[in-house]
Write a protein that holds these residues in place. Structure first.
Motif, PDB file in Angstrom:
ATOM      1  N   THR A 145      -2.950  -7.228   9.083  1.00  8.18           N
ATOM      2  CA  THR A 145      -3.810  -8.104   8.276  1.00  8.18           C
ATOM      3  C   THR A 145      -3.819  -7.682   6.818  1.00  8.18           C
ATOM      4  OG1 THR A 145      -5.727  -6.726   8.826  1.00  8.18           O
ATOM      5  CG2 THR A 145      -5.334  -8.672  10.204  1.00  8.18           C
ATOM      6  N   GLY A 146      -2.716  -7.137   6.366  1.00 13.96           N
ATOM      7  CA  GLY A 146      -2.594  -6.750   4.965  1.00 13.96           C
ATOM      8  C   GLY A 146      -1.287  -7.240   4.404  1.00 13.96           C
ATOM      9  N   GLY A 147      -0.818  -6.571   3.369  1.00 16.89           N
ATOM     10  CA  GLY A 147       0.448  -6.947   2.760  1.00 16.89           C
ATOM     11  C   GLY A 147       1.071  -5.750   2.085  1.00 16.89           C
ATOM     12  N   THR A 148       2.358  -5.858   1.791  1.00 14.65           N
ATOM     13  CA  THR A 148       3.062  -4.825   1.038  1.00 14.65           C
ATOM     14  C   THR A 148       3.998  -5.496   0.049  1.00 14.65           C
ATOM     15  OG1 THR A 148       4.881  -4.627   2.641  1.00 14.65           O
ATOM     16  CG2 THR A 148       2.995  -3.154   2.942  1.00 14.65           C
ATOM     17  N   ALA A 149       4.294  -4.778  -1.010  1.00 16.85           N
ATOM     18  CA  ALA A 149       5.250  -5.249  -2.007  1.00 16.85           C
ATOM     19  C   ALA A 149       5.834  -4.013  -2.677  1.00 16.85           C
ATOM     20  CB  ALA A 149       4.580  -6.176  -3.010  1.00 16.85           C
ATOM     21  N   GLY A 150       6.275  -4.140  -3.914  1.00 17.89           N
ATOM     22  CA  GLY A 150       6.812  -3.013  -4.659  1.00 17.89           C
ATOM     23  C   GLY A 150       6.719  -3.317  -6.135  1.00 17.89           C
ATOM     24  N   PHE A 151       7.264  -2.413  -6.960  1.00 16.06           N
ATOM     25  CA  PHE A 151       7.173  -2.575  -8.403  1.00 16.06           C
ATOM     26  C   PHE A 151       8.482  -3.101  -8.990  1.00 16.06           C
ATOM     27  CE2 PHE A 151       4.169   1.075  -7.657  1.00 16.06           C
ATOM     28  CZ  PHE A 151       3.018   0.311  -7.818  1.00 16.06           C
ATOM     29  N   PRO A 152       8.432  -3.677 -10.191  1.00 17.26           N
ATOM     30  CA  PRO A 152       9.649  -4.196 -10.820  1.00 17.26           C
ATOM     31  C   PRO A 152      10.688  -3.104 -11.045  1.00 17.26           C
ATOM     32  CG  PRO A 152       7.700  -4.994 -11.971  1.00 17.26           C
ATOM     33  CD  PRO A 152       7.240  -3.910 -11.035  1.00 17.26           C
ATOM     34  N   SER A 153      11.926  -3.540 -11.171  1.00 21.26           N
ATOM     35  CA  SER A 153      13.019  -2.612 -11.459  1.00 21.26           C
ATOM     36  C   SER A 153      14.106  -3.368 -12.199  1.00 21.26           C
ATOM     37  CB  SER A 153      13.574  -2.026 -10.152  1.00 21.26           C
ATOM     38  OG  SER A 153      14.606  -1.096 -10.418  1.00 21.26           O
ATOM     39  N   GLY A 154      14.661  -2.740 -13.222  1.00 18.81           N
ATOM     40  CA  GLY A 154      15.736  -3.369 -13.970  1.00 18.81           C
ATOM     41  C   GLY A 154      15.336  -4.643 -14.687  1.00 18.81           C
ATOM     42  N   GLY A 155      14.044  -4.802 -14.966  1.00 20.15           N
ATOM     43  CA  GLY A 155      13.572  -6.006 -15.646  1.00 20.15           C
ATOM     44  C   GLY A 155      13.291  -7.173 -14.723  1.00 20.15           C
ATOM     45  N   TYR A 156      13.440  -6.960 -13.414  1.00 24.22           N
ATOM     46  CA  TYR A 156      13.211  -8.030 -12.442  1.00 24.22           C
ATOM     47  C   TYR A 156      12.029  -7.680 -11.538  1.00 24.22           C
ATOM     48  CZ  TYR A 156      17.638 -10.122 -13.776  1.00 24.22           C
ATOM     49  OH  TYR A 156      18.643 -10.720 -14.490  1.00 24.22           O
ATOM     50  N   PRO A 157      11.310  -8.700 -11.062  1.00 23.02           N
ATOM     51  CA  PRO A 157      10.210  -8.410 -10.144  1.00 23.02           C
ATOM     52  C   PRO A 157      10.739  -7.842  -8.838  1.00 23.02           C
ATOM     53  CG  PRO A 157      10.679 -10.761 -10.172  1.00 23.02           C
ATOM     54  CD  PRO A 157      11.503 -10.145 -11.265  1.00 23.02           C
ATOM     55  N   TYR A 158       9.880  -7.158  -8.113  1.00 22.77           N
ATOM     56  CA  TYR A 158      10.259  -6.678  -6.789  1.00 22.77           C
ATOM     57  C   TYR A 158      10.617  -7.884  -5.928  1.00 22.77           C
ATOM     58  CZ  TYR A 158      10.196  -3.966  -2.504  1.00 22.77           C
ATOM     59  OH  TYR A 158      10.553  -3.356  -1.327  1.00 22.77           O
ATOM     60  N   GLY A 159      11.630  -7.747  -5.101  1.00 20.26           N
ATOM     61  CA  GLY A 159      12.216  -8.918  -4.453  1.00 20.26           C
ATOM     62  C   GLY A 159      11.587  -9.400  -3.171  1.00 20.26           C
ATOM     63  N   THR A 160      10.564  -8.714  -2.653  1.00 15.46           N
ATOM     64  CA  THR A 160       9.981  -9.121  -1.369  1.00 15.46           C
ATOM     65  C   THR A 160       8.492  -8.841  -1.349  1.00 15.46           C
ATOM     66  OG1 THR A 160      12.042  -8.488  -0.233  1.00 15.46           O
ATOM     67  CG2 THR A 160      10.108  -8.859   1.146  1.00 15.46           C
ATOM     68  N   ILE A 161       7.721  -9.778  -0.801  1.00 16.62           N
ATOM     69  CA  ILE A 161       6.343  -9.492  -0.424  1.00 16.62           C
ATOM     70  C   ILE A 161       6.246  -9.694   1.083  1.00 16.62           C
ATOM     71  CG2 ILE A 161       5.299 -10.051  -2.649  1.00 16.62           C
ATOM     72  CD1 ILE A 161       4.422 -12.748  -1.435  1.00 16.62           C
ATOM     73  N   ASN A 162       5.566  -8.774   1.753  1.00 12.40           N
ATOM     74  CA  ASN A 162       5.382  -8.839   3.200  1.00 12.40           C
ATOM     75  C   ASN A 162       3.911  -9.109   3.482  1.00 12.40           C
ATOM     76  OD1 ASN A 162       8.155  -7.710   4.150  1.00 12.40           O
ATOM     77  ND2 ASN A 162       7.452  -6.240   2.622  1.00 12.40           N
ATOM     78  N   ILE A 163       3.620 -10.179   4.190  1.00  9.03           N
ATOM     79  CA  ILE A 163       2.236 -10.591   4.430  1.00  9.03           C
ATOM     80  C   ILE A 163       1.969 -10.618   5.931  1.00  9.03           C
ATOM     81  CG2 ILE A 163       0.490 -12.361   4.034  1.00  9.03           C
ATOM     82  CD1 ILE A 163       1.569 -11.033   1.471  1.00  9.03           C
ATOM     83  N   GLY A 164       0.874  -9.963   6.346  1.00  9.36           N
ATOM     84  CA  GLY A 164       0.561  -9.851   7.765  1.00  9.36           C
ATOM     85  C   GLY A 164       0.141 -11.162   8.396  1.00  9.36           C
ATOM     86  N   THR A 165       0.702 -11.449   9.563  1.00  8.09           N
ATOM     87  CA  THR A 165       0.383 -12.702  10.257  1.00  8.09           C
ATOM     88  C   THR A 165      -1.045 -12.695  10.804  1.00  8.09           C
ATOM     89  OG1 THR A 165       1.343 -11.825  12.310  1.00  8.09           O
ATOM     90  CG2 THR A 165       2.780 -13.126  10.886  1.00  8.09           C
ATOM     91  N   GLY A 166      -1.666 -11.506  10.888  1.00  5.08           N
ATOM     92  CA  GLY A 166      -3.058 -11.453  11.313  1.00  5.08           C
ATOM     93  C   GLY A 166      -3.991 -12.156  10.350  1.00  5.08           C
ATOM     94  N   LEU A 167      -3.519 -12.401   9.117  1.00  6.11           N
ATOM     95  CA  LEU A 167      -4.339 -13.104   8.133  1.00  6.11           C
ATOM     96  C   LEU A 167      -4.534 -14.570   8.498  1.00  6.11           C
ATOM     97  CD1 LEU A 167      -2.886 -11.539   4.868  1.00  6.11           C
ATOM     98  CD2 LEU A 167      -5.187 -11.180   5.818  1.00  6.11           C
ATOM     99  N   GLN A 168      -3.751 -15.069   9.444  1.00  5.80           N
ATOM    100  CA  GLN A 168      -3.930 -16.450   9.897  1.00  5.80           C
ATOM    101  C   GLN A 168      -5.341 -16.660  10.435  1.00  5.80           C
ATOM    102  OE1 GLN A 168      -1.983 -19.056   9.587  1.00  5.80           O
ATOM    103  NE2 GLN A 168      -3.017 -20.511  10.926  1.00  5.80           N
ATOM    104  N   SER A 169      -5.978 -15.602  10.933  1.00  6.53           N
ATOM    105  CA  SER A 169      -7.328 -15.729  11.490  1.00  6.53           C
ATOM    106  C   SER A 169      -8.405 -15.579  10.414  1.00  6.53           C
ATOM    107  CB  SER A 169      -7.543 -14.680  12.587  1.00  6.53           C
ATOM    108  OG  SER A 169      -7.462 -13.364  12.062  1.00  6.53           O
TER     109      SER A 169
END
Length: 255
Positions: A145-169
Motif C-alpha cells: 500500500t505504498g510506492g517507490t521511485a528514484g532520483f533523476p540521473s543524467g538530466g532525466y527523471p527516474y524512469g519508473t514509479i512502482n505503486i502498490g495495488t493495495g491502494l485500490q482499497s
C-alpha cells in the motif's frame, strides 16, 4: 511513500541493469557513495538487488555517483543534487496494462499529473502513450500500500514509479497523493520530514544526516509538520492528494 504509522517493508520488482556487471559489486559502490554523500548506513537497504534510501527512493549507480558533490544545507523542503535538465519539457507517464486495470490507481495517476500541470512549470506531464515526449516514466503496479521511485540521473527523471495495488482499497485522493509523491522523487524531491520521520509516520528516526547531501529549496519552511507537505514520508488517511502551498513554492522555484 507509506501509510502513516504502518511498519511496511519495501517490495518492488526493481532490478539493477548491470550491463553484465555483478549487481552485488555495483551495490557495494552505491552504498559506499551514499554513505560518503551523507546517508547513514541504517537508512540504506537492498531489496531484490536494488538499493533504496528513505524507504521508497531507489538509487542507481549513476545517480549515486552524481550525488558526490557538496550540499548546501537542509531544511523542510529539499531536493536531490540531481534535477531534470532543461532539455526535458514533456514527461510522459506510461502506465502498464496491469496498473491501468486498477481503477483507483488509474484515476489517481490522472489527478497526480493534473497536480503538476496546474502549476505552470517548465515541464509538463502527459499520460502515455502519446507523442512529443522528451522523457518517459513507466507507472507499474507492485504489492503493498505504498510506492517507490528514484532520483533523476543524467538530466532525466527516474524512469519508473512502482505503486502498490493495495491502494485500490483506499480513496482516490490517497492514490493521487502517493502517485504525486513518487513523481516528486522522480524529478528530484526528497522527503520533507527526513530529519524526523515520526512527524508523518508516528515512529522512526532521521533519514539522512542534516547538512549533508540534501539541498534546501529557498522560500520553503525550515520545519516539517503533519500534513504540511505531500513529500512527507508517510501519508495520512484523510489526505486530499493536493499540493500544499510550500510544495507549490518548492516546485515553482525548481521548475
Amino acid at each position: 511513500m507509506f501509510k502513516r504509522a504502518a511498519a511496511l517493508v519495501v517490495s518492488c520488482g526493481a532490478v539493477l541493469a548491470g550491463c553484465g556487471t555483478d549487481p552485488r559489486i555495483e551495490n557495494q559502490e552505491i552504498i559506499s557513495n551514499l554513505v560518503e554523500a551523507g546517508f547513514p548506513a541504517d537508512d540504506i537497504r537492498v531489496v531484490e538487488e536494488a538499493v533504496y534510501v528513505g524507504r521508497d527512493a531507489h538509487v542507481t549507480l549513476e545517480a549515486s555517483r552524481e550525488m558526490l558533490q557538496p550540499g548546501e544545507g537542509s531544511a523542510e523542503h529539499y531536493r536531490n543534487a540531481n534535477l531534470v535538465g532543461t532539455s526535458v519539457t514533456k514527461i510522459c507517464v506510461n502506465p502498464t496494462s496491469m496498473f491501468s486495470s486498477y481503477t483507483r490507481l488509474s484515476e489517481g495517476l490522472d489527478l497526480a499529473l493534473a497536480n503538476y500541470n496546474a502549476l505552470g512549470l517548465r515541464i509538463t506531464f502527459a499520460r502515455g502513450p502519446t507523442t512529443g515526449c522528451t522523457a518517459n516514466i513507466t507507472a507499474q503496479a507492485t504489492t503493498g500500500t505504498g510506492g517507490t521511485a528514484g532520483f533523476p540521473s543524467g538530466g532525466y527523471p527516474y524512469g519508473t514509479i512502482n505503486i502498490g495495488t493495495g491502494l485500490q482499497s483506499y480513496s482516490v485522493d490517497v492514490n493521487e497523493h502517493v502517485i504525486t509523491h513518487e513523481l516528486g522523487h522522480a524529478i528530484g524531491l526528497h522527503h520533507s520530514d527526513y530529519y524526523d520521520r515520526s512527524i508523518s509516520c508516528g515512529t522512526g528516526g532521521s533519514e539522512v544526516f542534516p547538512g549533508l547531501g540534501p539541498v534546501h529549496i529557498p522560500g520553503t519552511p525550515t520545519t516539517a509538520t503533519l500534513g504540511g507537505s505531500i513529500m512527507n514520508t508517510c501519508f495520512p488517511g484523510n489526505t486530499t492528494g493536493e499540493f500544499t502551498s510550500s510544495d507549490i513554492t518548492a516546485l515553482q522555484y525548481l521548475y
